[in-house]
Design a protein around this motif. Sequence first.
Motif, PDB file in Angstrom:
ATOM      1  N   ASN A 189       0.968  -6.149  11.070  1.00 57.03           N
ATOM      2  CA  ASN A 189       0.545  -7.313  10.321  1.00 57.03           C
ATOM      3  C   ASN A 189       0.498  -7.008   8.830  1.00 57.03           C
ATOM      4  O   ASN A 189       0.943  -5.961   8.384  1.00 57.03           O
ATOM      5  N   ASN A 190      -0.081  -7.897   8.050  1.00 56.64           N
ATOM      6  CA  ASN A 190      -0.044  -7.748   6.597  1.00 56.64           C
ATOM      7  C   ASN A 190      -1.288  -7.095   6.026  1.00 56.64           C
ATOM      8  O   ASN A 190      -1.565  -7.219   4.835  1.00 56.64           O
ATOM      9  N   ASN A 191      -2.089  -6.402   6.835  1.00 52.40           N
ATOM     10  CA  ASN A 191      -3.226  -5.677   6.297  1.00 52.40           C
ATOM     11  C   ASN A 191      -2.747  -4.627   5.314  1.00 52.40           C
ATOM     12  O   ASN A 191      -1.854  -3.847   5.613  1.00 52.40           O
ATOM     13  N   ARG A 192      -3.384  -4.589   4.129  1.00 51.30           N
ATOM     14  CA  ARG A 192      -2.968  -3.605   3.132  1.00 51.30           C
ATOM     15  C   ARG A 192      -3.678  -2.290   3.394  1.00 51.30           C
ATOM     16  O   ARG A 192      -4.890  -2.187   3.289  1.00 51.30           O
ATOM     17  N   LEU A 193      -2.908  -1.288   3.752  1.00 48.83           N
ATOM     18  CA  LEU A 193      -3.450   0.031   4.040  1.00 48.83           C
ATOM     19  C   LEU A 193      -2.941   1.068   3.059  1.00 48.83           C
ATOM     20  O   LEU A 193      -3.257   2.239   3.190  1.00 48.83           O
ATOM     21  N   ARG A 194      -2.159   0.648   2.065  1.00 51.77           N
ATOM     22  CA  ARG A 194      -1.494   1.613   1.199  1.00 51.77           C
ATOM     23  C   ARG A 194      -1.666   1.225  -0.261  1.00 51.77           C
ATOM     24  O   ARG A 194      -0.777   0.681  -0.883  1.00 51.77           O
ATOM     25  N   PRO A 195      -2.814   1.502  -0.883  1.00 46.77           N
ATOM     26  CA  PRO A 195      -3.003   1.089  -2.259  1.00 46.77           C
ATOM     27  C   PRO A 195      -2.010   1.699  -3.221  1.00 46.77           C
ATOM     28  O   PRO A 195      -1.631   1.065  -4.194  1.00 46.77           O
ATOM     29  N   LEU A 196      -1.570   2.929  -2.995  1.00 44.97           N
ATOM     30  CA  LEU A 196      -0.614   3.529  -3.930  1.00 44.97           C
ATOM     31  C   LEU A 196       0.699   2.773  -3.927  1.00 44.97           C
ATOM     32  O   LEU A 196       1.278   2.508  -4.986  1.00 44.97           O
ATOM     33  N   GLY A 197       1.201   2.396  -2.735  1.00 42.78           N
ATOM     34  CA  GLY A 197       2.435   1.628  -2.695  1.00 42.78           C
ATOM     35  C   GLY A 197       2.317   0.345  -3.488  1.00 42.78           C
ATOM     36  O   GLY A 197       3.225  -0.056  -4.201  1.00 42.78           O
ATOM     37  N   ALA A 198       1.171  -0.305  -3.401  1.00 43.77           N
ATOM     38  CA  ALA A 198       0.981  -1.546  -4.129  1.00 43.77           C
ATOM     39  C   ALA A 198       0.988  -1.323  -5.626  1.00 43.77           C
ATOM     40  O   ALA A 198       1.587  -2.077  -6.384  1.00 43.77           O
ATOM     41  N   VAL A 199       0.298  -0.271  -6.090  1.00 45.36           N
ATOM     42  CA  VAL A 199       0.245   0.000  -7.525  1.00 45.36           C
ATOM     43  C   VAL A 199       1.620   0.304  -8.080  1.00 45.36           C
ATOM     44  O   VAL A 199       2.043  -0.246  -9.103  1.00 45.36           O
ATOM     45  N   VAL A 200       2.362   1.181  -7.390  1.00 41.63           N
ATOM     46  CA  VAL A 200       3.680   1.555  -7.871  1.00 41.63           C
ATOM     47  C   VAL A 200       4.613   0.365  -7.880  1.00 41.63           C
ATOM     48  O   VAL A 200       5.345   0.129  -8.839  1.00 41.63           O
ATOM     49  N   ALA A 201       4.594  -0.417  -6.788  1.00 38.78           N
ATOM     50  CA  ALA A 201       5.496  -1.552  -6.710  1.00 38.78           C
ATOM     51  C   ALA A 201       5.208  -2.580  -7.791  1.00 38.78           C
ATOM     52  O   ALA A 201       6.131  -3.141  -8.391  1.00 38.78           O
ATOM     53  N   LEU A 202       3.940  -2.825  -8.072  1.00 39.94           N
ATOM     54  CA  LEU A 202       3.612  -3.774  -9.120  1.00 39.94           C
ATOM     55  C   LEU A 202       4.067  -3.272 -10.476  1.00 39.94           C
ATOM     56  O   LEU A 202       4.550  -4.034 -11.316  1.00 39.94           O
ATOM     57  N   ALA A 203       3.930  -1.993 -10.712  1.00 40.40           N
ATOM     58  CA  ALA A 203       4.372  -1.424 -11.975  1.00 40.40           C
ATOM     59  C   ALA A 203       5.868  -1.562 -12.145  1.00 40.40           C
ATOM     60  O   ALA A 203       6.384  -1.678 -13.267  1.00 40.40           O
ATOM     61  N   LEU A 204       6.606  -1.549 -11.034  1.00 37.87           N
ATOM     62  CA  LEU A 204       8.060  -1.659 -11.092  1.00 37.87           C
ATOM     63  C   LEU A 204       8.521  -3.109 -11.081  1.00 37.87           C
ATOM     64  O   LEU A 204       9.726  -3.379 -11.176  1.00 37.87           O
ATOM     65  N   GLY A 205       7.575  -4.040 -10.934  1.00 45.20           N
ATOM     66  CA  GLY A 205       7.929  -5.446 -10.939  1.00 45.20           C
ATOM     67  C   GLY A 205       8.520  -5.939  -9.646  1.00 45.20           C
ATOM     68  O   GLY A 205       9.342  -6.838  -9.627  1.00 45.20           O
ATOM     69  N   VAL A 206       8.111  -5.329  -8.514  1.00 44.24           N
ATOM     70  CA  VAL A 206       8.594  -5.775  -7.221  1.00 44.24           C
ATOM     71  C   VAL A 206       7.408  -5.939  -6.303  1.00 44.24           C
ATOM     72  O   VAL A 206       6.339  -5.408  -6.541  1.00 44.24           O
ATOM     73  N   SER A 207       7.603  -6.656  -5.228  1.00 38.97           N
ATOM     74  CA  SER A 207       6.537  -6.827  -4.249  1.00 38.97           C
ATOM     75  C   SER A 207       6.544  -5.675  -3.285  1.00 38.97           C
ATOM     76  O   SER A 207       7.579  -5.300  -2.759  1.00 38.97           O
ATOM     77  N   SER A 213      14.518  -0.830   0.444  1.00 40.92           N
ATOM     78  CA  SER A 213      15.187  -0.623  -0.840  1.00 40.92           C
ATOM     79  C   SER A 213      14.233  -0.183  -1.940  1.00 40.92           C
ATOM     80  O   SER A 213      14.667   0.362  -2.957  1.00 40.92           O
ATOM     81  N   ASN A 214      12.935  -0.406  -1.764  1.00 43.33           N
ATOM     82  CA  ASN A 214      11.944   0.022  -2.754  1.00 43.33           C
ATOM     83  C   ASN A 214      11.362   1.400  -2.478  1.00 43.33           C
ATOM     84  O   ASN A 214      10.610   1.936  -3.298  1.00 43.33           O
ATOM     85  N   VAL A 215      11.670   1.973  -1.327  1.00 45.48           N
ATOM     86  CA  VAL A 215      11.008   3.204  -0.893  1.00 45.48           C
ATOM     87  C   VAL A 215      11.269   4.370  -1.845  1.00 45.48           C
ATOM     88  O   VAL A 215      10.361   5.160  -2.139  1.00 45.48           O
ATOM     89  N   LYS A 216      12.473   4.507  -2.353  1.00 44.34           N
ATOM     90  CA  LYS A 216      12.768   5.619  -3.263  1.00 44.34           C
ATOM     91  C   LYS A 216      11.827   5.611  -4.456  1.00 44.34           C
ATOM     92  O   LYS A 216      11.234   6.652  -4.819  1.00 44.34           O
ATOM     93  N   SER A 217      11.661   4.472  -5.093  1.00 40.60           N
ATOM     94  CA  SER A 217      10.802   4.383  -6.273  1.00 40.60           C
ATOM     95  C   SER A 217       9.338   4.629  -5.922  1.00 40.60           C
ATOM     96  O   SER A 217       8.626   5.349  -6.628  1.00 40.60           O
TER      97      SER A 217
END
Length: 326
Positions: free
Chosen positions: A3-21, A311-315
């Motif tokens: 489901n969409n429970n957020r369990l990964r705060p680092l992924g969220a921070v990095v993705a937002l910094a890169l301008g992607v969801s 496609s976002n995993v590398k970053s």
Amino acid sequence: MGNNNRLRPLGAVVALALGVSALAGSAAAATTAVVAPLPLAESSPVGWASQSGGTTGGTGGTTVTVTSASQLADYASRSGSYVIKVNSTISLSSMTKVTSNKTIIGVGTAGRITGYGLNVNQANNVVIRNLTFTGSADDAINVQYSTHVWIDHNDLSNAYDGATDIKRASDYVTVSWNHYHDQNKNALLGHDDGNSSEDLGHLRVTYVHNWFDGTVQRNPRVRFGSPVHVLNNYYNGNSGYGVASTCNAGVLVEKNYFEKVEHPTVVQTGDSPEGNLRLVDNYLTGSGTAESRNASSVPNVPYSYSADSASNVKSVVTAGAGVGKI
């Protein structure tokens, strides 16, 4: 898919910094805003180590700081709960036993283990985080006959044998945000083709957000475990293979990024019989064909999770894996 429970705060921070969801399968909009402050890493494990009571290590116990091999060996082998902070380079002369209810964690980027590694043997509830392991004459981390183990945000290289070996009926383990490099054998899961009597029904492990950086093989190499979840890892330049499923294991390989990997996944290696493997939405560039087998026989994992798009995993992973990020 979870489901969409957020369990990964680092992924969220990095993705937002890169301008992607960072959310897969949700209605979250892409943004260029950097959201802060958020923790740079999970406070508890994602995946199998979160199940059946969870994994907390030495939380709530005595906190000590060690700077020598004798201190580390003393506190790691004691009964009771300890948070053991490593604040220097410690050279071990043998594999050092870790007993139940321990957290061994590096301070900043100062915690380094050389010479030999850590042996989690017949233990329950162990956390190993934020440490650099290099130059072990055996394994960097060995886990056997143990349950509820979380191996997170470490840097692992140049071990004579394996970087993280998990075997002999071990169970409920998560391996996350580690940077593997300059290493041949990395993540063995199940030590022997003839050990089914101990291993069947066990060896349930989640590998998530690890960076397999030019490593050769066993990223991971699985026997018997089912389901084993290989989620959101970044593979680059792996000259042998990425993921191997053997001995009738069931491996779910989901939303990983494979770059310049000739054999991203295989369903047989060495003398081992074939395993089962299901591929879900992986991203391949400059890589060969990923193998699958009996995909419908690989069970779904029982826990909730939310994955980064492949496609976002590398970053995400290159920004977050390794030491100094917690």
